[in-house]
Design an enzyme around this catalytic site. Structure first.
Site, mmCIF file in Angstrom:
data_model
loop_
_atom_site.group_PDB
_atom_site.id
_atom_site.type_symbol
_atom_site.label_atom_id
_atom_site.label_comp_id
_atom_site.label_asym_id
_atom_site.label_seq_id
_atom_site.Cartn_x
_atom_site.Cartn_y
_atom_site.Cartn_z
ATOM 1 N N HIS A 157 0.837 -1.216 0.000
ATOM 2 C CA HIS A 157 0.000 0.000 0.000
ATOM 3 C C HIS A 157 0.873 1.268 0.000
ATOM 4 C CE1 HIS A 157 -3.344 -2.693 1.254
ATOM 5 N NE2 HIS A 157 -2.402 -3.236 2.009
ATOM 6 N N SER A 278 14.740 22.215 -16.204
ATOM 7 C CA SER A 278 13.537 22.967 -16.545
ATOM 8 C C SER A 278 13.961 24.271 -17.196
ATOM 9 C CB SER A 278 12.747 23.245 -15.270
ATOM 10 O OG SER A 278 11.956 24.412 -15.425
ATOM 11 N N LYS A 284 15.468 22.489 -10.936
ATOM 12 C CA LYS A 284 14.851 21.211 -11.288
ATOM 13 C C LYS A 284 15.809 20.200 -11.908
ATOM 14 C CE LYS A 284 11.158 20.041 -11.019
ATOM 15 N NZ LYS A 284 9.969 20.325 -11.851
ATOM 16 N N GLU A 291 9.920 8.784 -16.954
ATOM 17 C CA GLU A 291 8.571 9.250 -17.309
ATOM 18 C C GLU A 291 8.200 8.867 -18.736
ATOM 19 O OE1 GLU A 291 7.835 13.196 -14.662
ATOM 20 O OE2 GLU A 291 9.413 13.325 -16.138
#
Ligand code: ARG
Length: 453
Positions: A157, A278, A284, A291
């Site tokens: 979980h 970024s 960043k 991804e």
């Protein structure tokens, strides 16, 4: 527009728009080498069976090999209004060698020809994909071997559950990828039979030697029903399905990489060369490789669904719908081949923050089960010890501490069975070492597994 090979029964030329719509050359040109390989095997067999002369077969072979050379050197390009790669090559062959070229298609249809080309293509590509996957698995094995005692929390979980090691964690993915390898090889194996001799649908009256052609092409057999030989695309569906499961695994791993590389987890520091910045936020560092892998999973599932839907309503045997199978199959293959190398590079180069992993394992009461098991060994029933351990966890949360930091007097207030040896019993090392059954996280067990691969 050149006259169609099948123009005999037509009074009009094909409409230009229809010709473009119908043409698969822009994508099936990928299979030029398989098409040529199949044509050489077919024509050599025709000569052996006395269907064409051996001089013609030799001229065909020389012509086809020169076409292959010219395609590969860039001398021959695919800007042609030919309907597909099969017509393109046959037309080119006839331009080069004359009448002998017109004998190549004896006893063959584009229906069995395209089925063969796709099978050969898939077999070649499957080998490449399996090799790329092997490299990823080898990388994971190396990392695991270096992290047999790197403690981390195991989750259920997404809540800290029990302590494991990073090596143990990686073996989960190694197992998934090993199953993927099996599935890809099985799909490849089933694809690796020759449909040549199925003709358009009902076989042919020429005395073809189907087995000899298959053997010549390195295939392990022939298809056993001519109708199925031209109508079957299961091999593409099976392959895309194996690829989809592989992508699902890569996507789950990607999801964890994204999480673990976040400031919230800080288990991973991605290598600069495998992350991106970024354009606006200077601080960043983004996990784009992971991804994109997660995103491309959707794309490969799309290919699988396309294939299933294209085939679902088709009456036997060949239907032009089946031309659409090719692009989905190609896209699936190309996507997997694009995903695996950067993914492996990302895994190989990232830094593992062992300190943070271990701190997380220490902080989430991951030894609460072992505390309960400790009391079981002292003679108490598990249901009772589970409750005692739960109450102790509650106490720790209220007092902002952890189980192994509680003094013995406090522990004894919850059960008189606690003794000094409890601290060793609930240390990370004991918790992990004790789980030494096959498949467990104990370093010795994981090492034995890794060595066995
Ligand atoms: N380009 C076609 C395909 O990929 C080749 C087979 C054509 N056969 C036919 N009967 N029109 O399906």
């Amino acid at each position: 527009m050149a006259k169609k090979m099948w123009a005999g029964r037509f009074e009009k030329a094909t409409d230009k728009e229809v010709n473009d719509y119908n043409s698969s050359l822009p994508f099936d040109c990928k299979m030029y080498s398989q098409d040529i390989e199949g044509s050489i095997a077919h024509s050599q067999m025709l000569a052996k069976q006395g269907v064409i002369s051996s001089e013609d077969a030799e001229a065909i072979k020389t012509g086809l090999l020169s076409i292959k050379d010219d395609i590969e050197s860039g001398k021959l390009t695919f800007d042609s209004d030919a309907e597909d790669i099969h017509m393109f090559i046959e037309e080119e062959l006839t331009n080069r060698i004359g009448d002998a070229g017109k004998r190549l298609h004896t006893g063959r249809s584009r229906n069995d020809q395209v089925a063969l080309d796709q099978r050969l293509f898939l077999v070649d590509e499957a080998d490449e994909i399996v090799e790329l996957l092997d490299t990823l698995v080898d990388t994971l094995i190396d990392i695991a071997k270096d992290n047999l005692t790197t403690y981390m929390p195991g989750y259920t979980h997404l809540q800290r559950a029990q302590p494991i090691t990073y090596a143990h964690y990686l073996t989960a993915y190694i197992e998934m990828f090993r199953r993927d390898t099996d599935r890809l090889n099985a799909a490849k194996d089933r694809a690796n039979v020759s449909p040549l001799g199925s003709g358009a649908l009902a076989g042919t009256t020429y005395p073809l030697d189907r087995e000899a052609v298959a053997e010549d092409l390195g295939m392990h057999g022939v298809t056993l029903c001519s109708l199925d030989g031209v109508a079957d695309r299961d091999f593409a569906i099976e392959f895309a399905s194996a690829c989809s499961i592989l992508m699902m695994h890569l996507s789950r791993l990607s999801e964890e990489i994204i999480l673990y590389a976040s400031q919230e987890f800080k288990f991973y520091e991605l290598d600069d060369a495998y992350s991106t910045g970024s354009s606006m936020m200077p601080q960043k560092k983004n996990p784009d490789v992971a991804e994109l892998t997660r995103g491309k999973t959707g794309r490969v599932y799309g290919d699988l669904i396309s294939l299933l839907v294209i085939m679902k309503g088709l009456p036997l045997t060949y239907n032009k719908d089946m031309q659409e199978v090719q692009e989905a199959m190609f896209d699936c293959i190309e996507t997997i081949k694009a995903v695996l190398p950067p993914f492996t590079g990302m895994m190989k180069t990232m830094t593992i923050r062992k300190d943070n992993m271990e701190a997380a394992a220490l902080n989430g009461f991951t030894n609460a089960t072992d505390l309960a098991d400790y009391l079981v060994k002292k003679g108490l029933p598990f249901r009772e010890t589970h409750a005692i351990s739960g109450k102790l966890v509650h106490y720790c949360i209220e007092h902002n501490t952890s189980l192994e930091k509680l003094p013995l007097e406090t522990l004894k207030e919850f059960s008189p069975a606690f003794e000094e040896d409890v601290y060793d019993a609930i240390s990370l090392k004991t918790c992990v070492d004790g789980r030494s059954l096959i498949g467990g996280p104990a370093p010795e067990t994981v090492k034995r597994y890794l060595d066995s691969l």
